[in-house]
Structure formats: structure tokens, C-alpha cells
Scaffold this motif. Structure first.
Motif, mmCIF file in Angstrom:
data_model
loop_
_atom_site.group_PDB
_atom_site.id
_atom_site.type_symbol
_atom_site.label_atom_id
_atom_site.label_comp_id
_atom_site.label_asym_id
_atom_site.label_seq_id
_atom_site.Cartn_x
_atom_site.Cartn_y
_atom_site.Cartn_z
ATOM 1 N N ARG A 33 8.938 3.711 -12.282
ATOM 2 C CA ARG A 33 8.144 4.966 -12.010
ATOM 3 C C ARG A 33 8.600 6.108 -11.389
ATOM 4 N N GLY A 66 -0.550 12.408 -8.580
ATOM 5 C CA GLY A 66 -1.468 10.888 -9.091
ATOM 6 C C GLY A 66 -0.515 10.170 -9.296
ATOM 7 N N ASP A 69 0.876 8.762 -5.928
ATOM 8 C CA ASP A 69 -0.070 8.053 -5.322
ATOM 9 C C ASP A 69 -0.227 6.433 -6.198
ATOM 10 N N ARG A 70 0.034 6.586 -7.406
ATOM 11 C CA ARG A 70 -0.058 5.277 -7.962
ATOM 12 C C ARG A 70 1.135 4.520 -7.556
ATOM 13 N N ARG A 73 0.718 3.205 -4.045
ATOM 14 C CA ARG A 73 -0.252 2.207 -4.183
ATOM 15 C C ARG A 73 0.740 0.643 -4.290
#
Length: 109
Positions: A33, A66, A69-70, A73
Motif C-alpha cells: 500500500r 484517503g 488514512d487507510r 488504520r
């Protein structure tokens, strides 16, 4: 610690000196990611250098935010499920929670 040792043992060290062990699957997912985010940032940089319209750049920056942020998390979930749980079992939960609170104070707006 060398990269090969990290891959071989799935261990990595944080600044606070505790040994944290995470699954190879989790590490690969997070690294993949982050690599995609890195590529996306390069794309936004190219857009700016090509003088693309500001609204287009802002939309891409929102997508990057976004994605960050993912992945944040995922890292927090991993930390809670693995590191904090392990600290509770080892009897040093207060120290681990204090370090987490300090990190969250810097992370959250």
C-alpha cells in the motif's frame, strides 16, 4: 537490522527498543500500500509540473490522503492486535499504551 533479517524473521524494532513481531502477510500488505501511495504521489508531482488544472490535482491529493488514512488504520489495527496485546501478556501494558498515546497525539490533528 538488515533487510534480509527483517524478511526472514518478520521482526522490526521501533525507537522505543521493544521487539515487535508482525506477520509477513501484514508487513507485505502495508508495504504494498505504501508503494502504491508513493507512486500516486509521483503522479501528482508530475501533474503539478505539467500545470494540470488545480481541481484535478486536489482530487488526486484527496485520493492520496484517503490512501494514507487507510494504511494508517491498518498499522494501528496491527499494533493494537499484536503489540498492545503482547504488552498486556508481558505485563508492560502501561508503557505500551503511553507510547501509543504519544504517537496518536502527533498523528491526529
Amino acid at each position: 537490522m538488515t533487510q534480509s533479517k527483517v524478511k526472514a524473521t518478520s521482526e522490526h524494532h521501533h525507537d522505543h527498543g521493544h521487539n515487535h513481531v508482525h506477520s509477513e502477510t501484514s508487513l507485505k500488505q502495508i508495504i504494498n500500500r505504501l508503494s502504491r501511495i508513493e507512486g500516486h504521489i509521483r503522479g501528482v508531482k508530475t501533474m503539478v509540473s505539467e500545470s494540470r488544472p488545480c481541481p484535478e490535482v486536489l482530487i488526486q491529493l484527496a485520493a492520496v490522503r484517503g490512501a494514507i488514512d487507510r494504511v494508517s488504520r491498518l498499522i494501528l489495527d496491527e499494533h493494537l492486535n499484536e503489540c498492545v496485546a503482547r504488552a498486556a501478556q508481558e505485563g508492560n501494558i502501561e508503557e505500551e499504551l503511553q507510547e501509543l498515546k504519544s504517537a496518536l497525539d502527533r498523528f491526529l490533528p
